[in-house]
Design a protein around this motif. Sequence first.
Motif, PDB file in Angstrom:
ATOM      1  N   LYS A 167      -4.754  17.546   7.896  1.00  0.00           N
ATOM      2  CA  LYS A 167      -5.582  17.939   6.754  1.00  0.00           C
ATOM      3  C   LYS A 167      -5.039  17.409   5.435  1.00  0.00           C
ATOM      4  O   LYS A 167      -5.745  17.431   4.419  1.00  0.00           O
ATOM      5  CB  LYS A 167      -5.711  19.470   6.701  1.00  0.00           C
ATOM      6  N   ALA A 168      -3.784  16.955   5.419  1.00  0.00           N
ATOM      7  CA  ALA A 168      -3.250  16.337   4.209  1.00  0.00           C
ATOM      8  C   ALA A 168      -3.884  14.967   4.011  1.00  0.00           C
ATOM      9  O   ALA A 168      -4.140  14.242   4.967  1.00  0.00           O
ATOM     10  CB  ALA A 168      -1.732  16.202   4.313  1.00  0.00           C
ATOM     11  N   ASP A 169      -4.140  14.630   2.760  1.00  0.00           N
ATOM     12  CA  ASP A 169      -4.658  13.294   2.475  1.00  0.00           C
ATOM     13  C   ASP A 169      -3.624  12.245   2.881  1.00  0.00           C
ATOM     14  O   ASP A 169      -3.961  11.230   3.502  1.00  0.00           O
ATOM     15  CB  ASP A 169      -4.979  13.170   0.984  1.00  0.00           C
ATOM     16  N   THR A 170      -2.365  12.506   2.521  1.00  0.00           N
ATOM     17  CA  THR A 170      -1.277  11.575   2.830  1.00  0.00           C
ATOM     18  C   THR A 170      -0.017  12.371   3.153  1.00  0.00           C
ATOM     19  O   THR A 170       0.278  13.361   2.488  1.00  0.00           O
ATOM     20  CB  THR A 170      -0.986  10.646   1.631  1.00  0.00           C
ATOM     21  N   LEU A 171       0.706  11.919   4.157  1.00  0.00           N
ATOM     22  CA  LEU A 171       2.033  12.444   4.468  1.00  0.00           C
ATOM     23  C   LEU A 171       3.006  11.292   4.350  1.00  0.00           C
ATOM     24  O   LEU A 171       2.936  10.323   5.111  1.00  0.00           O
ATOM     25  CB  LEU A 171       2.067  13.034   5.880  1.00  0.00           C
ATOM     26  N   LEU A 185       2.755  12.452  17.255  1.00  0.00           N
ATOM     27  CA  LEU A 185       1.825  13.579  17.195  1.00  0.00           C
ATOM     28  C   LEU A 185       0.385  13.101  17.038  1.00  0.00           C
ATOM     29  O   LEU A 185      -0.548  13.894  17.111  1.00  0.00           O
ATOM     30  CB  LEU A 185       2.202  14.512  16.036  1.00  0.00           C
ATOM     31  N   GLY A 186       0.215  11.797  16.807  1.00  0.00           N
ATOM     32  CA  GLY A 186      -1.118  11.237  16.634  1.00  0.00           C
ATOM     33  C   GLY A 186      -1.582  11.171  15.193  1.00  0.00           C
ATOM     34  O   GLY A 186      -2.761  10.901  14.934  1.00  0.00           O
ATOM     35  N   LEU A 187      -0.688  11.397  14.244  1.00  0.00           N
ATOM     36  CA  LEU A 187      -1.084  11.376  12.836  1.00  0.00           C
ATOM     37  C   LEU A 187      -1.325   9.941  12.359  1.00  0.00           C
ATOM     38  O   LEU A 187      -0.583   9.023  12.720  1.00  0.00           O
ATOM     39  CB  LEU A 187      -0.008  12.033  11.974  1.00  0.00           C
ATOM     40  N   THR A 188      -2.337   9.798  11.547  1.00  0.00           N
ATOM     41  CA  THR A 188      -2.666   8.479  11.002  1.00  0.00           C
ATOM     42  C   THR A 188      -2.643   8.452   9.472  1.00  0.00           C
ATOM     43  O   THR A 188      -2.837   7.397   8.871  1.00  0.00           O
ATOM     44  CB  THR A 188      -4.067   8.038  11.474  1.00  0.00           C
ATOM     45  N   ASN A 189      -2.396   9.609   8.838  1.00  0.00           N
ATOM     46  CA  ASN A 189      -2.392   9.705   7.374  1.00  0.00           C
ATOM     47  C   ASN A 189      -0.986   9.501   6.823  1.00  0.00           C
ATOM     48  O   ASN A 189      -0.537  10.209   5.916  1.00  0.00           O
ATOM     49  CB  ASN A 189      -2.939  11.063   6.931  1.00  0.00           C
ATOM     50  N   LEU A 190      -0.276   8.500   7.328  1.00  0.00           N
ATOM     51  CA  LEU A 190       1.147   8.343   7.068  1.00  0.00           C
ATOM     52  C   LEU A 190       1.442   7.171   6.138  1.00  0.00           C
ATOM     53  O   LEU A 190       0.736   6.167   6.143  1.00  0.00           O
ATOM     54  CB  LEU A 190       1.902   8.127   8.387  1.00  0.00           C
ATOM     55  N   TYR A 191       2.514   7.323   5.369  1.00  0.00           N
ATOM     56  CA  TYR A 191       3.068   6.214   4.591  1.00  0.00           C
ATOM     57  C   TYR A 191       4.583   6.292   4.727  1.00  0.00           C
ATOM     58  O   TYR A 191       5.191   7.339   4.500  1.00  0.00           O
ATOM     59  CB  TYR A 191       2.676   6.304   3.117  1.00  0.00           C
ATOM     60  N   ALA A 192       5.187   5.186   5.105  1.00  0.00           N
ATOM     61  CA  ALA A 192       6.641   5.141   5.289  1.00  0.00           C
ATOM     62  C   ALA A 192       7.316   4.930   3.937  1.00  0.00           C
ATOM     63  O   ALA A 192       7.371   3.810   3.427  1.00  0.00           O
ATOM     64  CB  ALA A 192       7.015   4.018   6.262  1.00  0.00           C
ATOM     65  N   GLY A 193       7.788   6.013   3.364  1.00  0.00           N
ATOM     66  CA  GLY A 193       8.381   5.944   2.033  1.00  0.00           C
ATOM     67  C   GLY A 193       9.852   6.279   2.038  1.00  0.00           C
ATOM     68  O   GLY A 193      10.553   6.091   3.024  1.00  0.00           O
ATOM     69  N   ALA A 194      10.324   6.782   0.901  1.00  0.00           N
ATOM     70  CA  ALA A 194      11.706   7.239   0.756  1.00  0.00           C
ATOM     71  C   ALA A 194      11.683   8.442  -0.173  1.00  0.00           C
ATOM     72  O   ALA A 194      10.731   8.636  -0.941  1.00  0.00           O
ATOM     73  CB  ALA A 194      12.596   6.135   0.187  1.00  0.00           C
ATOM     74  N   ASP A 195      12.724   9.254  -0.104  1.00  0.00           N
ATOM     75  CA  ASP A 195      12.751  10.499  -0.853  1.00  0.00           C
ATOM     76  C   ASP A 195      12.426  10.275  -2.332  1.00  0.00           C
ATOM     77  O   ASP A 195      12.923   9.331  -2.955  1.00  0.00           O
ATOM     78  CB  ASP A 195      14.130  11.152  -0.717  1.00  0.00           C
ATOM     79  N   TYR A 196      11.588  11.166  -2.880  1.00  0.00           N
ATOM     80  CA  TYR A 196      11.144  11.015  -4.267  1.00  0.00           C
ATOM     81  C   TYR A 196      12.320  11.051  -5.237  1.00  0.00           C
ATOM     82  O   TYR A 196      12.272  10.464  -6.331  1.00  0.00           O
ATOM     83  CB  TYR A 196      10.142  12.123  -4.615  1.00  0.00           C
ATOM     84  N   ALA A 197      13.404  11.733  -4.878  1.00  0.00           N
ATOM     85  CA  ALA A 197      14.541  11.848  -5.791  1.00  0.00           C
ATOM     86  C   ALA A 197      15.217  10.514  -6.062  1.00  0.00           C
ATOM     87  O   ALA A 197      15.940  10.378  -7.058  1.00  0.00           O
ATOM     88  CB  ALA A 197      15.559  12.849  -5.239  1.00  0.00           C
ATOM     89  N   PHE A 198      14.997   9.512  -5.214  1.00  0.00           N
ATOM     90  CA  PHE A 198      15.537   8.184  -5.506  1.00  0.00           C
ATOM     91  C   PHE A 198      14.896   7.586  -6.757  1.00  0.00           C
ATOM     92  O   PHE A 198      15.433   6.644  -7.340  1.00  0.00           O
ATOM     93  CB  PHE A 198      15.330   7.241  -4.318  1.00  0.00           C
ATOM     94  N   SER A 199      13.750   8.119  -7.173  1.00  0.00           N
ATOM     95  CA  SER A 199      13.051   7.593  -8.348  1.00  0.00           C
ATOM     96  C   SER A 199      13.550   8.204  -9.657  1.00  0.00           C
ATOM     97  O   SER A 199      13.130   7.776 -10.738  1.00  0.00           O
ATOM     98  CB  SER A 199      11.544   7.872  -8.226  1.00  0.00           C
ATOM     99  N   LEU A 200      14.402   9.218  -9.573  1.00  0.00           N
ATOM    100  CA  LEU A 200      14.833   9.931 -10.773  1.00  0.00           C
ATOM    101  C   LEU A 200      15.554   8.994 -11.737  1.00  0.00           C
ATOM    102  O   LEU A 200      16.495   8.293 -11.357  1.00  0.00           O
ATOM    103  CB  LEU A 200      15.763  11.084 -10.385  1.00  0.00           C
ATOM    104  N   GLU A 201      15.113   8.981 -12.980  1.00  0.00           N
ATOM    105  CA  GLU A 201      15.742   8.158 -14.008  1.00  0.00           C
ATOM    106  C   GLU A 201      16.655   9.016 -14.885  1.00  0.00           C
ATOM    107  O   GLU A 201      16.353  10.162 -15.190  1.00  0.00           O
ATOM    108  CB  GLU A 201      14.679   7.495 -14.889  1.00  0.00           C
ATOM    109  N   MET A 202      17.769   8.431 -15.282  1.00  0.00           N
ATOM    110  CA  MET A 202      18.709   9.104 -16.171  1.00  0.00           C
ATOM    111  C   MET A 202      18.247   8.936 -17.620  1.00  0.00           C
ATOM    112  O   MET A 202      17.613   7.941 -17.977  1.00  0.00           O
ATOM    113  CB  MET A 202      20.097   8.524 -15.986  1.00  0.00           C
ATOM    114  N   SER A 203      18.588   9.901 -18.450  1.00  0.00           N
ATOM    115  CA  SER A 203      18.165   9.854 -19.846  1.00  0.00           C
ATOM    116  C   SER A 203      19.139   9.075 -20.721  1.00  0.00           C
ATOM    117  O   SER A 203      18.780   8.637 -21.820  1.00  0.00           O
ATOM    118  CB  SER A 203      18.036  11.279 -20.388  1.00  0.00           C
TER     119      SER A 203
END
Length: 413
Positions: A167-171, A185-203
């Motif tokens: 039911k999620a648009d994207t996992l 499991l048969g899921l097709t709503n997938l994107y192979a990404g990486a943890d969002y915290a890798f995007s954190l920018e320092m001030s």
Amino acid sequence: MSPTKDVHKIAIIGSALSGNKGAAAMLESAVQTLGERLGDVEFTLLSMYPAEDRAQNPYDNLDVVAANPRQLGVTINSLALAYRLLPPLRKTIVRRSRAIRALVEADVLLDQGGITFTDGREKFLLYNVASILPAINVKTPVFKCAQAVGPFQNPINRAASKVFLPKADTLVTRGRLTHEFAEGLGLTNLYAGADYAFSLEMSGTEREEVSQHFDLSFFDGGDVVGVCPSVVLQKKVDARGGDYAAQMVGFIEHLQAQGKRVALIPHSVRTGTHKTHNNDLPLCRDIYARLDRSADVLFVDREMTSQQLRYVIGQCGLFVASRFHAMVSSLAMAVPTLVIGWSHKYREVLEMFELEDWAFGHDKLTPEYLAERYADLEAARGDVQAKLDQHLPEVKARSVAQADLIAALVHGE
């Protein structure tokens, strides 16, 4: 959907500003990256710790709404179901419930739970479902930010996952093992990404901020070994008859005997409470109290922001982590890292750097084995550093790509 098209509205659940600084890093990464892509954005955090999160909220465009487990599981889910089934009551429900109003008006709900729908964590399964079901019932798209899911061998977890994950648009899967579990499991709503915290920018202000509390000359003139214990690991080790705190004390004393300086860093801290959920500070205080109080141990004895912690971790020469997002921060700062973990979520992230051999399970933890693996890391430091430097740009790109996916979803693309 948001009635004001010039302002995009995004609801977030599963992360926080207080407590677990990995959750804070994911939340702040979303605020940073989506603000860059969408312009005028209003965020609403459905918070497990609303008072603490409000006290630490630096963002004018982030509203914090109470959603502790009882409120989420009973009140918010009941109102969302009523919204779905009883159209005449919708205006009243939206007017009286800030949480439902945030979900109804949102362009998307970001589920930032770090690990969901996984065998062995069935006690969290109701929360995993309750986190996304209200958005499903009010017909707001659900975007599951990079997280670990699976395996799905347990019949209860498998049944729930087959119902709700499609039911999620994207996992966004944050590693090979999760992706394989999800495909199986048969899921097709997938994107192979990486943890969002890798995007954190320092001030750029982190050194000045941290230096108000700690003498950063501690890191001058040689390597410092960062050690990040975890109360989650403590419970698992102690449950099988071990003494995790004593093992951490012994390891730090072993490092001291080698002439090393040690930074003792809790990565999940809740100020003003002795409760240990999402709070490693009591454990670290216990460890520190057992140590020789010499000048070669720096104890980070307070709650800091995710950026400040990342800065401190980045000053270390080597790092030993038991908290998942402490590992993410050390990898993001290209610090060679040894990981003591409890699920596939650690290993699959290290795999992205070809460093999966530097994680081992808590079931293998003994003072002798930890000292041996640390010595191996120290000996292989050059090779590990080279792999970090080689793969980090690609991992960061995979992380920030989910911001592009969310922006496209918000724009209806």
